[in-house]
Design a protein around this motif. Structure first.
Motif, PDB file in Angstrom:
ATOM      1  N   SER A  45      -5.922  -0.173 -12.236  1.00  0.00           N
ATOM      2  CA  SER A  45      -5.716  -1.351 -11.396  1.00  0.00           C
ATOM      3  C   SER A  45      -5.961  -0.942  -9.958  1.00  0.00           C
ATOM      4  O   SER A  45      -5.545   0.142  -9.542  1.00  0.00           O
ATOM      5  CB  SER A  45      -4.285  -1.876 -11.514  1.00  0.00           C
ATOM      6  OG  SER A  45      -4.021  -2.312 -12.819  1.00  0.00           O
ATOM      7  N   ARG A  46      -6.625  -1.794  -9.219  1.00  0.00           N
ATOM      8  CA  ARG A  46      -6.877  -1.517  -7.808  1.00  0.00           C
ATOM      9  C   ARG A  46      -6.552  -2.742  -6.992  1.00  0.00           C
ATOM     10  O   ARG A  46      -6.899  -3.853  -7.361  1.00  0.00           O
ATOM     11  CB  ARG A  46      -8.335  -1.120  -7.588  1.00  0.00           C
ATOM     12  CG  ARG A  46      -8.566  -0.567  -6.195  1.00  0.00           C
ATOM     13  CD  ARG A  46      -9.942  -0.054  -5.977  1.00  0.00           C
ATOM     14  NE  ARG A  46     -10.876  -0.801  -5.178  1.00  0.00           N
ATOM     15  CZ  ARG A  46     -10.645  -1.621  -4.172  1.00  0.00           C
ATOM     16  NH1 ARG A  46      -9.447  -1.937  -3.843  1.00  0.00           N
ATOM     17  NH2 ARG A  46     -11.605  -2.183  -3.490  1.00  0.00           N
ATOM     18  N   PHE A  47      -5.867  -2.523  -5.863  1.00  0.00           N
ATOM     19  CA  PHE A  47      -5.480  -3.604  -4.973  1.00  0.00           C
ATOM     20  C   PHE A  47      -5.936  -3.267  -3.566  1.00  0.00           C
ATOM     21  O   PHE A  47      -5.675  -2.169  -3.075  1.00  0.00           O
ATOM     22  CB  PHE A  47      -3.953  -3.805  -4.976  1.00  0.00           C
ATOM     23  CG  PHE A  47      -3.394  -4.080  -6.340  1.00  0.00           C
ATOM     24  CD1 PHE A  47      -3.392  -5.363  -6.854  1.00  0.00           C
ATOM     25  CD2 PHE A  47      -2.885  -3.041  -7.107  1.00  0.00           C
ATOM     26  CE1 PHE A  47      -2.889  -5.612  -8.116  1.00  0.00           C
ATOM     27  CE2 PHE A  47      -2.374  -3.283  -8.375  1.00  0.00           C
ATOM     28  CZ  PHE A  47      -2.374  -4.573  -8.882  1.00  0.00           C
ATOM     29  N   ASP A  48      -6.616  -4.203  -2.923  1.00  0.00           N
ATOM     30  CA  ASP A  48      -6.945  -4.039  -1.511  1.00  0.00           C
ATOM     31  C   ASP A  48      -5.646  -4.103  -0.717  1.00  0.00           C
ATOM     32  O   ASP A  48      -4.659  -4.704  -1.160  1.00  0.00           O
ATOM     33  CB  ASP A  48      -7.872  -5.159  -1.036  1.00  0.00           C
ATOM     34  CG  ASP A  48      -9.259  -5.057  -1.635  1.00  0.00           C
ATOM     35  OD1 ASP A  48      -9.664  -3.941  -2.005  1.00  0.00           O
ATOM     36  OD2 ASP A  48      -9.933  -6.099  -1.736  1.00  0.00           O
ATOM     37  N   TRP A  49      -5.644  -3.523   0.463  1.00  0.00           N
ATOM     38  CA  TRP A  49      -4.447  -3.551   1.295  1.00  0.00           C
ATOM     39  C   TRP A  49      -4.100  -4.978   1.708  1.00  0.00           C
ATOM     40  O   TRP A  49      -2.944  -5.276   1.995  1.00  0.00           O
ATOM     41  CB  TRP A  49      -4.595  -2.640   2.505  1.00  0.00           C
ATOM     42  CG  TRP A  49      -4.560  -1.197   2.107  1.00  0.00           C
ATOM     43  CD1 TRP A  49      -5.567  -0.290   2.195  1.00  0.00           C
ATOM     44  CD2 TRP A  49      -3.450  -0.510   1.514  1.00  0.00           C
ATOM     45  NE1 TRP A  49      -5.163   0.922   1.689  1.00  0.00           N
ATOM     46  CE2 TRP A  49      -3.864   0.818   1.274  1.00  0.00           C
ATOM     47  CE3 TRP A  49      -2.163  -0.868   1.153  1.00  0.00           C
ATOM     48  CZ2 TRP A  49      -3.035   1.776   0.700  1.00  0.00           C
ATOM     49  CZ3 TRP A  49      -1.338   0.088   0.589  1.00  0.00           C
ATOM     50  CH2 TRP A  49      -1.766   1.379   0.370  1.00  0.00           C
TER      51      TRP A  49
END
Length: 189
Positions: free
Chosen positions: A134-138
């Motif tokens: 999972s990847r989340f932008d700031w």
């Protein structure tokens, strides 16, 4: 400090998260308001429930005081007070137990029982395990909070708990400074 000078931070987790820590993170999570009618209905139901528990506590206190041989005057003075204190203690305990139960249910998620790796960089927050990525932008992170040896990253009503106990004080400070910089660059800090 230039962006190329900032190194990403990697934290690996080899043991499952403690449900008490998740419960603490859930407590600090902002609540996003539901529709107005649902909010007021929940508020009224909570008041009724609290009133019933308080009334029950007062009745129980009167019974205990009567069995203890207290005079009617003492019962009238101490009954409402002790009953209200008992009701507040019961409601507070139930709230804590509910939050811990929710955390333990959440902890049954398979991804939380495997080795996890957190990569924090200018690109965002990435959570990887054997089961997925999972990847989340700031810009998706509403708020970052340091709590004892953990870092809570809030994404709306959700939270990602990152253990930072293996980092030194200087490393933790640098991590927080870098996250603040990355969030500022995306306009979310």
């Amino acid at each position: 400090m230039k962006e190329k000078d900032i190194l990403p931070h990697t934290i690996e987790v080899i043991r499952p998260l403690d449900p008490k820590v998740l419960a603490r993170a859930m407590q600090k999570c902002r609540r996003f308001g539901p529709k107005t009618s649902t909010y007021w209905l929940g508020y009224v139901v909570s008041l009724l429930l609290g009133g019933m528990v308080c009334a029950g506590g007062i009745v129980l206190a009167f019974i205990v005081l009567r069995l203890a041989g207290a005079s009617p005057h003492q019962q009238g003075v101490w009954g409402p007070f002790l009953g209200t204190v008992l009701a507040i203690a019961v409601l507070y305990s139930v709230r804590i137990l509910r939050r811990r139960d929710m955390a333990e249910q959440f902890m049954s998620t398979p991804i939380l029982r495997t080795l996890q790796r957190f990569d924090l960089s200018t690109n965002g927050l990435e959570l990887a395990s054997q089961l997925g990525l999972s990847r989340f932008d700031w810009s998706a992170v509403d708020r970052v909070l340091e709590d004892q040896s953990y870092l809570f990253c809030f994404l709306g009503p959700s939270v990602i708990v990152i253990p930072t106990g293996t980092l030194s004080t200087d490393q933790r400070a640098m991590l927080l400074k870098d996250i603040a910089l990355w969030r500022k660059q995306e306009g979310t800090a």
